[in-house]
Each structure stands twice: as structure tokens, then as C-alpha cells.
Scaffold this motif. Structure first.
Motif, short mmCIF file in Angstrom:
data_model
loop_
_atom_site.label_atom_id
_atom_site.label_comp_id
_atom_site.label_asym_id
_atom_site.label_seq_id
_atom_site.Cartn_x
_atom_site.Cartn_y
_atom_site.Cartn_z
N GLU A 1 -3.64 -25.71 15.98
CA GLU A 1 -3.74 -27.05 15.44
C GLU A 1 -2.69 -27.91 16.11
O GLU A 1 -2.95 -29.04 16.69
CB GLU A 1 -3.82 -27.30 14.03
N GLY B 1 -3.42 -28.65 19.77
CA GLY B 1 -4.41 -29.12 20.07
C GLY B 1 -5.39 -28.38 21.06
O GLY B 1 -5.76 -28.72 21.89
N THR C 1 -7.40 -27.39 25.92
CA THR C 1 -6.36 -28.13 25.10
C THR C 1 -7.00 -29.78 25.12
O THR C 1 -7.24 -30.26 26.19
CB THR C 1 -4.92 -27.96 25.74
N GLU D 1 -6.48 -33.61 22.87
CA GLU D 1 -5.87 -34.29 21.80
C GLU D 1 -6.68 -34.04 20.50
O GLU D 1 -6.13 -34.14 19.60
CB GLU D 1 -5.61 -35.66 22.29
N LYS E 1 -6.32 -31.60 17.86
CA LYS E 1 -4.90 -31.50 17.05
C LYS E 1 -5.41 -31.77 15.67
O LYS E 1 -6.08 -32.84 15.28
CB LYS E 1 -3.79 -32.55 17.57
#
Length: 107
Positions: free
Chosen positions: A21, A24, A77, A79, A82
Motif C-alpha cells: 500500500e 502503490g 505500480t 498512485e 496507494k
């Protein structure tokens, strides 16, 4: 985070994933039913996230492909990954498509 989650795609495939987390990032391993032997698939899994009322599709990339372009390990990966996420992993194995729910630890 925790040691990853195990999802089943039909009777012949295990989809193991780990959601980092803070970074992300989601890592996916495709495994034979014994849960140990890597199983290669051609199509990179996608992650379908529910964000508010909208949806976001993230394509994973293979970590190590064989000559045919298949792999058993994928990662993405973004954003949007996250923190806490809701969604599914869309994966095609042996010509069949599966939509596997990401495990929600807040409930």
C-alpha cells in the motif's frame, strides 16, 4: 504488508498477490494448484479498481517472460494503488477469463 493473498481461478490455478500500500504496488504470481509451481500465462492480468463511482483499469507488466512472451509474475505500480483499494484482478488462464475480488481487510 501481510504475506499476500491467495485467490483461486477455477480448479487449476492459484493467483497469489501482494499489495504494497505504501508503494502503490501490486505483485501477482500465477501458480499451479500446489501453490508452489509457477504457471505461465500469456495475457498480463489487469486490475479493475472501483474509485468512487468510477472505475480504473491498470495493466500489469510481466517481470520475467519466456520465449513465448508468457510469464508467471506480474506487477503494477500506480498512485491509485496507494492505501486501501477495492476492485478485482481480471486474469485469463487456459483460455478462460476470471474476475477475482481483491481481499478487503477493513471489514
Amino acid at each position: 504488508g501481510h504475506g499476500g493473498e491467495v485467490l483461486k481461478a477455477g480448479n487449476n490455478t492459484i493467483v497469489w498477490y501482494s499489495h504494497l500500500e505504501d508503494k502503490g504496488k501490486i505483485i501477482i504470481h500465477i501458480l499451479e494448484p500446489d501453490g508452489k509451481t509457477p504457471k505461465t500465462i500469456k495475457d498480463a492480468p489487469r486490475i479493475l479498481l472501483s474509485i468512487g463511482k468510477g472505475r480504473k483499469v491498470l495493466k500489469t507488466t510481466a517481470l520475467a517472460s519466456d520465449k513465448e512472451g508468457s510469464s508467471s509474475q506480474f506487477q503494477v505500480t500506480n498512485e491509485a494503488l496507494k492505501g486501501h483499494v477495492h476492485g478485482t484482478i481480471f486474469v485469463k488462464v487456459d483460455g478462460k477469463a476470471y474476475q477475482l475480488k481483491l481481499i478487503d481487510h477493513l471489514h
